[in-house]
Design a protein around this motif. Sequence first.
Motif, PDB file in Angstrom:
ATOM      1  N   GLN A  87       0.791  -1.172  -0.029  1.00 15.12           N
ATOM      2  CA  GLN A  87       0.051  -0.062   0.080  1.00 15.12           C
ATOM      3  C   GLN A  87       0.960   1.189   0.126  1.00 15.12           C
ATOM      4  N   THR A  88       2.163   1.191   0.518  1.00 14.60           N
ATOM      5  CA  THR A  88       2.779   2.354   0.692  1.00 14.60           C
ATOM      6  C   THR A  88       4.031   2.334  -0.609  1.00 14.60           C
ATOM      7  N   GLY A  89       3.765   1.577  -1.560  1.00 15.45           N
ATOM      8  CA  GLY A  89       4.583   1.493  -2.826  1.00 15.45           C
ATOM      9  C   GLY A  89       6.052   0.844  -2.621  1.00 15.45           C
ATOM     10  N   GLN A  90       6.420   0.182  -1.521  1.00 14.82           N
ATOM     11  CA  GLN A  90       7.353  -0.519  -1.070  1.00 14.82           C
ATOM     12  C   GLN A  90       7.502  -1.942  -1.680  1.00 14.82           C
ATOM     13  N   TYR A  91       7.388  -1.941  -2.959  1.00 11.97           N
ATOM     14  CA  TYR A  91       7.222  -3.586  -3.503  1.00 11.97           C
ATOM     15  C   TYR A  91       8.380  -4.480  -3.318  1.00 11.97           C
ATOM     16  N   ASN A  92       9.300  -4.091  -3.356  1.00 10.85           N
ATOM     17  CA  ASN A  92      10.539  -5.063  -3.184  1.00 10.85           C
ATOM     18  C   ASN A  92      10.328  -5.667  -1.669  1.00 10.85           C
ATOM     19  N   LYS A  93      10.219  -4.939  -0.464  1.00 11.87           N
ATOM     20  CA  LYS A  93       9.907  -5.470   0.753  1.00 11.87           C
ATOM     21  C   LYS A  93       8.670  -6.250   0.728  1.00 11.87           C
ATOM     22  N   ALA A  94       7.586  -5.911  -0.025  1.00 12.04           N
ATOM     23  CA  ALA A  94       6.369  -6.778   0.277  1.00 12.04           C
ATOM     24  C   ALA A  94       6.739  -7.911  -0.760  1.00 12.04           C
ATOM     25  N   LEU A  95       7.213  -7.908  -1.675  1.00 12.08           N
ATOM     26  CA  LEU A  95       7.716  -9.217  -2.340  1.00 12.08           C
ATOM     27  C   LEU A  95       8.440 -10.449  -1.370  1.00 12.08           C
ATOM     28  N   SER A  96       9.381  -9.650  -0.795  1.00 10.36           N
ATOM     29  CA  SER A  96      10.264 -10.502   0.182  1.00 10.36           C
ATOM     30  C   SER A  96       9.461 -11.010   1.217  1.00 10.36           C
ATOM     31  N   LEU A  97       8.554 -10.245   1.620  1.00 16.82           N
ATOM     32  CA  LEU A  97       7.813 -10.769   3.134  1.00 16.82           C
ATOM     33  C   LEU A  97       6.726 -11.854   2.377  1.00 16.82           C
TER      34      LEU A  97
END
Length: 108
Positions: A87-97
Amino acid sequence: MSLKALLFFVVLLFITAPVCAQNDYKQFLHLSYEEIDSLLYIHYSKGTFHKGIPIMEAGKEKAKNDFGNQDSTFADYCSWGVFLYGQTGQYNKALSLSIQEKEITERV
């Protein structure tokens, strides 16, 4: 204030801000899981997703310390992280999690 002093201040701010942000979650570690979850739902309902990230990180850290990083509680906070980072546009962190959460739920 001279231009050099202003530039120094701005550079210093950019260097120290991520370090401070990484430690924000520690202020929530004393909370119970119920309190952490309640705060996450509050930020979810208000749409203040960026404010939920340190709370999610605290839940993740607390679950890791209490149950290990292969537990369903830890996976639940990873799932929260996927949502909040997305939701905050931090897609690399989202993908990793997301990958981490998937691996845990397949094992549990």
